[in-house]
Motif scaffolding. Sequence first.
Motif, PDB file in Angstrom:
ATOM      1  N   THR A  93       0.817  -1.217   0.000  1.00 23.09           N
ATOM      2  CA  THR A  93       0.000   0.000   0.000  1.00 23.09           C
ATOM      3  C   THR A  93       0.853   1.272   0.000  1.00 23.09           C
ATOM      4  O   THR A  93       0.321   2.369   0.111  1.00 23.09           O
ATOM      5  N   TRP A  94       2.158   1.128  -0.153  1.00 22.93           N
ATOM      6  CA  TRP A  94       3.042   2.295  -0.165  1.00 22.93           C
ATOM      7  C   TRP A  94       2.647   3.315  -1.237  1.00 22.93           C
ATOM      8  O   TRP A  94       2.608   4.512  -0.958  1.00 22.93           O
ATOM      9  N   PRO A  95       2.317   2.886  -2.482  1.00 22.23           N
ATOM     10  CA  PRO A  95       1.900   3.902  -3.466  1.00 22.23           C
ATOM     11  C   PRO A  95       0.646   4.661  -3.035  1.00 22.23           C
ATOM     12  O   PRO A  95       0.526   5.850  -3.303  1.00 22.23           O
ATOM     13  N   ILE A  96      -0.257   3.998  -2.330  1.00 19.15           N
ATOM     14  CA  ILE A  96      -1.457   4.685  -1.836  1.00 19.15           C
ATOM     15  C   ILE A  96      -1.056   5.719  -0.786  1.00 19.15           C
ATOM     16  O   ILE A  96      -1.618   6.818  -0.746  1.00 19.15           O
ATOM     17  N   ALA A  97      -0.088   5.383   0.050  1.00 14.89           N
ATOM     18  CA  ALA A  97       0.394   6.333   1.058  1.00 14.89           C
ATOM     19  C   ALA A  97       1.017   7.560   0.395  1.00 14.89           C
ATOM     20  O   ALA A  97       0.823   8.690   0.859  1.00 14.89           O
ATOM     21  N   VAL A  98       1.752   7.353  -0.681  1.00 19.25           N
ATOM     22  CA  VAL A  98       2.359   8.480  -1.406  1.00 19.25           C
ATOM     23  C   VAL A  98       1.265   9.369  -1.983  1.00 19.25           C
ATOM     24  O   VAL A  98       1.303  10.600  -1.850  1.00 19.25           O
ATOM     25  N   ILE A  99       0.264   8.772  -2.618  1.00 19.97           N
ATOM     26  CA  ILE A  99      -0.842   9.544  -3.195  1.00 19.97           C
ATOM     27  C   ILE A  99      -1.579  10.300  -2.083  1.00 19.97           C
ATOM     28  O   ILE A  99      -1.932  11.471  -2.234  1.00 19.97           O
ATOM     29  N   PHE A 100      -1.807   9.631  -0.955  1.00 18.54           N
ATOM     30  CA  PHE A 100      -2.485  10.254   0.177  1.00 18.54           C
ATOM     31  C   PHE A 100      -1.689  11.453   0.692  1.00 18.54           C
ATOM     32  O   PHE A 100      -2.245  12.529   0.934  1.00 18.54           O
ATOM     33  N   ALA A 101      -0.376  11.302   0.838  1.00 16.33           N
ATOM     34  CA  ALA A 101       0.467  12.383   1.361  1.00 16.33           C
ATOM     35  C   ALA A 101       0.541  13.561   0.392  1.00 16.33           C
ATOM     36  O   ALA A 101       0.475  14.726   0.810  1.00 16.33           O
TER      37      ALA A 101
END
Length: 106
Positions: free
Chosen positions: A80-88
């Motif tokens: 889920t790291w790419p989702i965290a990047v998009i979220f940030a």
Amino acid sequence: RNSRYESASSQPWTVHHVVHHHRHQTLLHCIPVIMVECTGRDILTVICCIIVPPLGIYLKSEKFDADFWIALILWLFLFTWPIAVIFAIGYFFEMWSCAGNIKVNG
């Protein structure tokens, strides 16, 4: 000629004509530029939003709120790291915030 991109016959020049007749000049002046004001801290925060999303959110808000914890949980799981990047990144550009919607009684 009325303008720089019109021919002698007053027909507007196409991009092909401009490139053909002005090969020695670059076409960078034709590219629109978006100017924004940002500081070195803003640039550092965006970089942190990409590399370590929870740190980027903390640098933006300077508090450990729900957005920080959501980014931390998403970041800890590699898939889920790419989702965290998009979220940030979305949080940095103030597209959304979960902390404003969560009320804590106490």
